[in-house]
Design a protein around this motif. Structure first.
Motif, mmCIF file in Angstrom:
data_model
loop_
_atom_site.group_PDB
_atom_site.id
_atom_site.type_symbol
_atom_site.label_atom_id
_atom_site.label_comp_id
_atom_site.label_asym_id
_atom_site.label_seq_id
_atom_site.Cartn_x
_atom_site.Cartn_y
_atom_site.Cartn_z
ATOM 1 N N THR A 1 -33.437 54.635 31.348
ATOM 2 C CA THR A 1 -34.472 55.400 32.052
ATOM 3 C C THR A 1 -35.440 56.032 31.073
ATOM 4 N N LEU A 2 -34.893 56.642 30.014
ATOM 5 C CA LEU A 2 -35.759 57.261 29.010
ATOM 6 C C LEU A 2 -36.596 56.210 28.298
ATOM 7 N N LEU A 3 -36.001 55.049 28.018
ATOM 8 C CA LEU A 3 -36.712 53.990 27.296
ATOM 9 C C LEU A 3 -37.950 53.533 28.051
ATOM 10 N N VAL B 1 -46.861 38.034 17.995
ATOM 11 C CA VAL B 1 -45.416 38.062 17.754
ATOM 12 C C VAL B 1 -44.783 36.977 18.613
ATOM 13 N N THR B 2 -43.935 36.137 18.011
ATOM 14 C CA THR B 2 -43.272 35.072 18.762
ATOM 15 C C THR B 2 -41.789 35.369 18.895
ATOM 16 N N GLY B 3 -41.141 34.684 19.830
ATOM 17 C CA GLY B 3 -39.711 34.875 20.023
ATOM 18 C C GLY B 3 -39.312 34.593 21.456
ATOM 19 N N PRO B 4 -38.038 34.801 21.784
ATOM 20 C CA PRO B 4 -37.565 34.591 23.163
ATOM 21 C C PRO B 4 -38.181 35.611 24.116
ATOM 22 N N SER B 5 -38.191 35.281 25.385
ATOM 23 C CA SER B 5 -38.803 36.159 26.383
ATOM 24 C C SER B 5 -38.124 37.524 26.440
ATOM 25 N N ALA B 6 -36.797 37.574 26.327
ATOM 26 C CA ALA B 6 -36.095 38.858 26.403
ATOM 27 C C ALA B 6 -36.564 39.798 25.305
ATOM 28 N N PHE B 7 -36.723 39.269 24.101
ATOM 29 C CA PHE B 7 -37.173 40.072 22.956
ATOM 30 C C PHE B 7 -38.595 40.569 23.167
ATOM 31 N N LEU B 8 -39.489 39.676 23.576
ATOM 32 C CA LEU B 8 -40.890 40.049 23.732
ATOM 33 C C LEU B 8 -41.100 41.006 24.895
ATOM 34 N N LEU B 9 -40.418 40.781 26.004
ATOM 35 C CA LEU B 9 -40.589 41.651 27.167
ATOM 36 C C LEU B 9 -40.023 43.044 26.918
ATOM 37 N N SER B 10 -38.959 43.132 26.120
ATOM 38 C CA SER B 10 -38.425 44.456 25.786
ATOM 39 C C SER B 10 -39.423 45.220 24.929
ATOM 40 N N ARG B 11 -40.117 44.527 24.038
ATOM 41 C CA ARG B 11 -41.136 45.189 23.216
ATOM 42 C C ARG B 11 -42.341 45.596 24.066
ATOM 43 N N LEU B 12 -42.687 44.770 25.039
ATOM 44 C CA LEU B 12 -43.782 45.125 25.952
ATOM 45 C C LEU B 12 -43.425 46.374 26.743
ATOM 46 N N ARG B 13 -42.183 46.447 27.204
ATOM 47 C CA ARG B 13 -41.745 47.602 27.986
ATOM 48 C C ARG B 13 -41.790 48.883 27.141
ATOM 49 N N ARG B 14 -41.507 48.765 25.835
ATOM 50 C CA ARG B 14 -41.533 49.939 24.957
ATOM 51 C C ARG B 14 -42.944 50.290 24.485
#
Length: 304
Positions: free
Chosen positions: A68-70, A129-142
């Motif tokens: 939630t905080l993230l 930045v390239t990489g798997p979707s999980a990695f990139l979407l987590s960075r987008l969320r942050r």
């Protein structure tokens, strides 16, 4: 109202531990001691009266409270950084941070960047930045990326992010010109099993499609494999061997048209997956981002 006891160092430490999934690696990245990071996180947990991390065999993972905080802390810190940056003239110009999946690296994204930069006045830059979707979407969320582009509708990590469809793209089976299977007008899936394969890595959305293909036809994964999302590596490997490459259609079409590679007469999937752009709607989009998204739409409209 924000608790006055929460300092910027608390948020920075929290985000770095969440990113690294390790107190030790977070400490190394922040150039402070591990006890210092642990103390900062403990202070934040006391202030918020919530446990933010739990230890696992692979490091630490976020609790529900931590997740939630993230969702709020990353975008908030990014917005603060943008505000401070806007105060200085040295930050004039436009800069974008783009997450790119392999499905758009060969055509859509390069063409969009060229068009966007040509249309911009003053300085403009793009960090990709390239990489798997999980990695990139987590960075987008942050809030560490402005947008992610590619085939990702199958990704569980989209959640509260906003996805916009641009076009459909297939995964295709590709071999070198002159390969024993290249000129066969009809193929059965079992005929591919005597060759090495170049596959997307496990736990990626593209690999899910490949695994479904094998299950659907009652096949086991080949014993000789190269797992990679790198398009240059996959292309070079398949050109120098008898390997079968599971490639995004965009990445293979140029070499197929040139006669360097050949698409096999066996569809891995019929329609393909939805390629599009994903943004974090909790952050106000900049004019540069809005312009770039419109450029992506324009380029995508010309892709059959």
């Amino acid at each position: 109202m924000l608790n006055a006891r929460i300092k910027l160092r608390h948020i920075q430490a929290f985000l770095e531990v969440a990113r690294q999934r390790s107190f030790a690696r977070a400490a190394e990245r922040m150039s402070i001691t591990q006890p210092g990071v642990s103390k900062t996180i403990r202070e934040l947990e006391e202030i918020t009266d919530a446990s933010l991390f739990e230890r696992t065999p692979r490091g630490v993972s976020l609790t529900e409270a931590g997740l939630t905080l993230l969702r709020h802390a990353g975008p908030a810190l990014r917005a603060l950084e943008e505000g401070v940056g806007a105060l200085g003239e040295e930050h004039a110009g436009s800069w974008l941070r783009v997450g790119a999946l392999s499905t758009v690296e060969s055509r859509l994204l390069p063409e969009a960047i060229l068009r966007w930069q040509a249309s911009m006045e003053g300085e403009s830059g793009v960090s990709v930045v390239t990489g798997p979707s999980a990695f990139l979407l987590s960075r987008l969320r942050r809030g560490e990326l402005d947008l992610v582009v590619g085939r990702m509708t199958e990704a569980r990590e989209i959640l509260d992010l906003s996805f916009e469809h641009l076009f459909y793209q297939r995964l295709v089976l590709v071999v070198r010109s002159g390969h024993p299977l290249a000129d066969k007008a009809h193929l059965e899936p079992h005929q591919l099993m005597g060759f090495p394969w170049v596959l997307p890595p496990p736990q990626t959305t593209l690999r899910q499609r490949v695994d479904s293909f094998f299950v659907r036809h009652g096949l086991e994964l080949p014993t000789s494999q190269l797992e990679t999302l790198s398009l240059p590596l996959g292309r070079y490997y398949v050109q120098g061997s008898d390997a079968v490459w599971v490639a995004p259609e965009e990445a293979a079409c140029g070499a197929v048209d040139a006669g360097v590679l050949a698409e096999l007469a066996l569809p891995l999937e019929e329609r393909g997956g939805s390629v599009g752009l994903c943004i974090n709607t909790s952050l106000a989009p900049s004019l540069a981002l809005e312009t770039f998204c419109e450029t992506l739409r324009g380029v995508a409209s010309g892709i059959p």
